[in-house]
Design an enzyme around this catalytic site. Sequence first.
Site, PDB file in Angstrom:
ATOM      1  N   GLU A 257       1.046  -1.255  -0.028  1.00  0.00           N
ATOM      2  CA  GLU A 257      -0.030  -0.056  -0.130  1.00  0.00           C
ATOM      3  C   GLU A 257       0.838   1.237  -0.043  1.00  0.00           C
ATOM      4  O   GLU A 257       0.336   2.285   0.674  1.00  0.00           O
ATOM      5  CB  GLU A 257      -0.832   0.143   1.487  1.00  0.00           C
ATOM      6  CG  GLU A 257      -0.003   0.080   2.681  1.00  0.00           C
ATOM      7  CD  GLU A 257       0.152  -1.352   3.162  1.00  0.00           C
ATOM      8  OE1 GLU A 257       0.045  -2.258   2.447  1.00  0.00           O
ATOM      9  OE2 GLU A 257       0.168  -1.245   4.326  1.00  0.00           O
ATOM     10  N   ASN A 258       2.061   1.377  -0.586  1.00  0.00           N
ATOM     11  CA  ASN A 258       2.841   2.584  -0.554  1.00  0.00           C
ATOM     12  C   ASN A 258       2.056   3.637  -0.960  1.00  0.00           C
ATOM     13  O   ASN A 258       1.264   3.738  -2.184  1.00  0.00           O
ATOM     14  CB  ASN A 258       3.787   2.412  -1.698  1.00  0.00           C
ATOM     15  CG  ASN A 258       4.733   1.144  -1.722  1.00  0.00           C
ATOM     16  OD1 ASN A 258       5.131   0.757  -0.739  1.00  0.00           O
ATOM     17  ND2 ASN A 258       4.733   0.470  -2.700  1.00  0.00           N
ATOM     18  N   HIS A 288      -8.698  -3.103  -1.157  1.00  0.00           N
ATOM     19  CA  HIS A 288      -7.901  -3.040   0.223  1.00  0.00           C
ATOM     20  C   HIS A 288      -6.792  -2.167   0.051  1.00  0.00           C
ATOM     21  O   HIS A 288      -6.539  -1.545   1.292  1.00  0.00           O
ATOM     22  CB  HIS A 288      -7.535  -4.715   0.366  1.00  0.00           C
ATOM     23  CG  HIS A 288      -6.640  -4.939   1.332  1.00  0.00           C
ATOM     24  ND1 HIS A 288      -6.942  -5.655   2.568  1.00  0.00           N
ATOM     25  CD2 HIS A 288      -5.341  -4.735   1.656  1.00  0.00           C
ATOM     26  CE1 HIS A 288      -5.779  -5.788   3.318  1.00  0.00           C
ATOM     27  NE2 HIS A 288      -5.052  -5.237   2.974  1.00  0.00           N
ATOM     28  N   GLU A 289      -5.840  -2.044  -0.968  1.00  0.00           N
ATOM     29  CA  GLU A 289      -4.892  -1.136  -1.007  1.00  0.00           C
ATOM     30  C   GLU A 289      -5.327   0.139  -0.806  1.00  0.00           C
ATOM     31  O   GLU A 289      -4.686   1.113  -0.321  1.00  0.00           O
ATOM     32  CB  GLU A 289      -3.912  -1.445  -2.218  1.00  0.00           C
ATOM     33  CG  GLU A 289      -3.542  -3.032  -2.329  1.00  0.00           C
ATOM     34  CD  GLU A 289      -2.632  -3.316  -1.173  1.00  0.00           C
ATOM     35  OE1 GLU A 289      -1.982  -2.640  -0.481  1.00  0.00           O
ATOM     36  OE2 GLU A 289      -3.130  -4.558  -0.838  1.00  0.00           O
ATOM     37  N   HIS A 292      -5.923   0.949   2.641  1.00  0.00           N
ATOM     38  CA  HIS A 292      -4.865   1.711   3.265  1.00  0.00           C
ATOM     39  C   HIS A 292      -4.250   2.841   3.180  1.00  0.00           C
ATOM     40  O   HIS A 292      -3.619   3.203   4.000  1.00  0.00           O
ATOM     41  CB  HIS A 292      -3.722   0.687   2.806  1.00  0.00           C
ATOM     42  CG  HIS A 292      -3.634  -0.872   3.483  1.00  0.00           C
ATOM     43  ND1 HIS A 292      -3.633  -0.859   4.909  1.00  0.00           N
ATOM     44  CD2 HIS A 292      -3.424  -1.797   2.994  1.00  0.00           C
ATOM     45  CE1 HIS A 292      -3.465  -2.102   5.130  1.00  0.00           C
ATOM     46  NE2 HIS A 292      -3.315  -2.885   4.079  1.00  0.00           N
ATOM     47  N   GLU A 311      -4.409  -4.023   8.642  1.00  0.00           N
ATOM     48  CA  GLU A 311      -5.141  -5.112   8.203  1.00  0.00           C
ATOM     49  C   GLU A 311      -6.500  -5.601   8.429  1.00  0.00           C
ATOM     50  O   GLU A 311      -7.154  -5.689   7.218  1.00  0.00           O
ATOM     51  CB  GLU A 311      -4.045  -6.287   8.117  1.00  0.00           C
ATOM     52  CG  GLU A 311      -2.598  -6.051   7.796  1.00  0.00           C
ATOM     53  CD  GLU A 311      -2.539  -5.438   6.145  1.00  0.00           C
ATOM     54  OE1 GLU A 311      -3.527  -5.655   5.536  1.00  0.00           O
ATOM     55  OE2 GLU A 311      -1.464  -4.924   5.857  1.00  0.00           O
TER      56      GLU A 311
HETATM   57 ZN   LIG Z   1      -3.223  -4.870   3.640  1.00  0.00          ZN
END
Ligand SMILES: [Zn+2]
Length: 821
Positions: A257-258, A288-289, A292, A311
């Site tokens: 997830e940068n 999901h990313e 984040h 998470e």
């Molecule tokens: Zn994750």
Amino acid sequence: MPPLTRAEARARSDRLRVHRVCVDLDVRNPDVFTSTTTIEFADECPGEGTFVDFRPDRLIRAELNGVPIEPGGLIEGRLPITPAVDNVLVLGGESAYENDGEGLHRHVDPADDRAYLYAMSFLDAGPRWFASFDQPDLKAPYVLRVRTPEDWIVLGNGRFTEVRPGEWESAETPPLASYFVTIVAGPYASTFDEHDGVRLGLHARASLAAELSREADDIIEVTRLALDAFHDMFGHRYAFGDYHQVFVPDFNAGAMENPGCVTFREAFLFRGAATRAERAARAGTVVHELAHQWFGDLVTMRWWDDLWLNESFAEYVAHAVCAEHTPYPLWVDFALNRKDWGAIADQGPTTHPIAVNGARDTDEALAQFDGISYAKGAGVLKQLVAAIGEDTFLTGLRDYFSRHEFGNADFNDLLGALERAGASDLKEWSAAWLETAGMDTLTVTTTEDRALVERIPGPGGGGREHAIRVGVYARDGQELERRTGTVPATGSWAVDGLPSAELIVPDAADETWARIRPDRPVEEWPGISKLADPVTRVVLWNSIRDQVRSTELDPALALSTLCDQLPNEPEDIIARALLDWGQNVLAGPYSLPGQRMERLCHLADAALKILTSAEPGTDLQLSAWRALMGCTDDTEALMGWLDGTELPPGRELDAELRWRATTRLVSINGDQALIDKAFDLDRSTAGRVHRARALAALPDPEAKRAAFAHLVRPTDLSAYEVYATAEGFFLPEQSELTESFVERFFREINATADFRSGWALGQVVSRAFPAAANSRSTLVLAEDLLASGELAPGIRRPLAEATDLLRRAVASVEKFGRSED
Ligand SMILES: [Zn+2]
């Protein structure tokens, strides 16, 4: 290299404030790169010693406030420094590129010999390519300058501009934790879009440009929908400028997830036919990313023991948003794949609470990236939202983001925000669900028209209540009733006035986290495939899988249930996952070697039934074909698919399917020329990985010796090729051929810590573990190694987990493993 401890991290964050970090990279040389980091920071304890993290192959410059630092002080990645109040620290180094997917990774594309770089700083790999105080709670704005060959592009957390040919400079970023600093550089192919003022970029190697453009619409659409949903839910706009999603080679995780520049594994750009379920799983990762960017990137856990703040939340909201806002409802996938993963982890020897997981250092933290932090955490949050209501949940989250944006937070900060929003009694709920490990079991007993649903506490105890729905089913699978209620922590929930039924399923909607035991044994259930709700069907399949692992259910009975039911299962994702489970578990570690061929044939028959009855071109047909390729011993059928003469109607043999059939065929007939032929047709990065798996699967002592050397010795193979070699090596049907390697595996695996680290180290242990050698003597070898006390930390945990699964399999074959033939 000593892992950073929580105490060391706290000592540094108590005294240091990092104002700004500037990283100058030169990546023009194909063999080594140079990196110079300038860190501007203040210290509240001037004159006292501390250290900075940096792990170059060669330190070429070290100065604090213009005064050289003794380079010999750099030991195992730590350079001692004695700061003043205000400081400028300059550290320069030279290093070889990495090839294990961590640090600054370089990949040469076999298709066109072009080189590609990306940086992976998670979890503590940042110091492999730049210097930092490498911990989550010393955030700083970053500026990166990169010198590259002139035909490259550069991407990263801040927007890059090419200021002169081959010279790139990024805008200053918002404050970032060191573990999500990245760059992506190379002749990447790109496609761009824009949504609600955010520039969206998708990128992949040039040789995957066709796949990228084919998949781009779907990925962009999911990104747009999720961005709108998160803006609406969180009350905070996406905070990191452009949003790039880059598909990179040899990537260990699903994605990272940068901020502003997410990296994904390339397999998400499907090279061949893909099912809707696979697109849904990709959508789940994309969302999901993106989640984040708030959970993790905007507000970061103070230390890794609060990993769940990243998470569990990203996992939960990704599933919720996919279901409500995208064309990809994911709850069946969650129940089928994610929860089973979490259930295995939560019943294993390394289970831990979801929150405050106790990670004392970064090595322990890496090990917590497991099914508990993701799937169990998300499952438990589902219970929380049901209990406090979605409005309260979202109000609490908005408060949490407001108070901590661009900073750090911990467990109490989040609970406090939810309580301020109106949630009460979270202390008790949290103690039971978040701070206690282990899984309860929910059982039902029936008398007349009453069902008693009871909780059997898991090993961790905990006063958990379960808010669930009970499903009541007739002989023909029809749902007669669904009743909502709560199973109390002690006592039972009496469900009265029920119609006469053939099956009662606690948690029929899969809303809690528990092992499920319906009111009667598996052999008396109505056919699972007759139940209309796919989620309830998965609840039952999960119960079967759990009963097999717990030595409650004969694997032969599980296999016959599976082979009876799956030909009538309408959801391809369920059929596929269970056929794979049958192959990898029931015909593998849960069978005696003499039973395996027969069980595989039984599975192949079921897969063939699905394949021949499925409509041409459907996902069900494709899933059945793939499953059949994995378990058939019909070499003529395999040949017919490979030469294109006997393809299922409406299907083509793409590169991925060709490798699948080839690998199965050569594992039976040993014809290496077929591998050469497949590789001639597919000289790609993926092709090299498939070739490694196929070579390891050859039923030939010399091929096995060569493959084994790649597992336990330093090798030129990429990490992916080593993983594939591990997967192809100990095949259940080849247990005689590989018998002599079992003892060698346990004797030689620990020494792999001398030349592997991070993800790669543990991945090879898990994937190569000889689970199919399911004898008591293998178990003794594994237990002796675990007891030896000399194990590298990165090996102990995957070994302990694999050993626990082996222990369960050995118990099962000892109890049920009478010979069937
Ligand atoms: Zn994750």
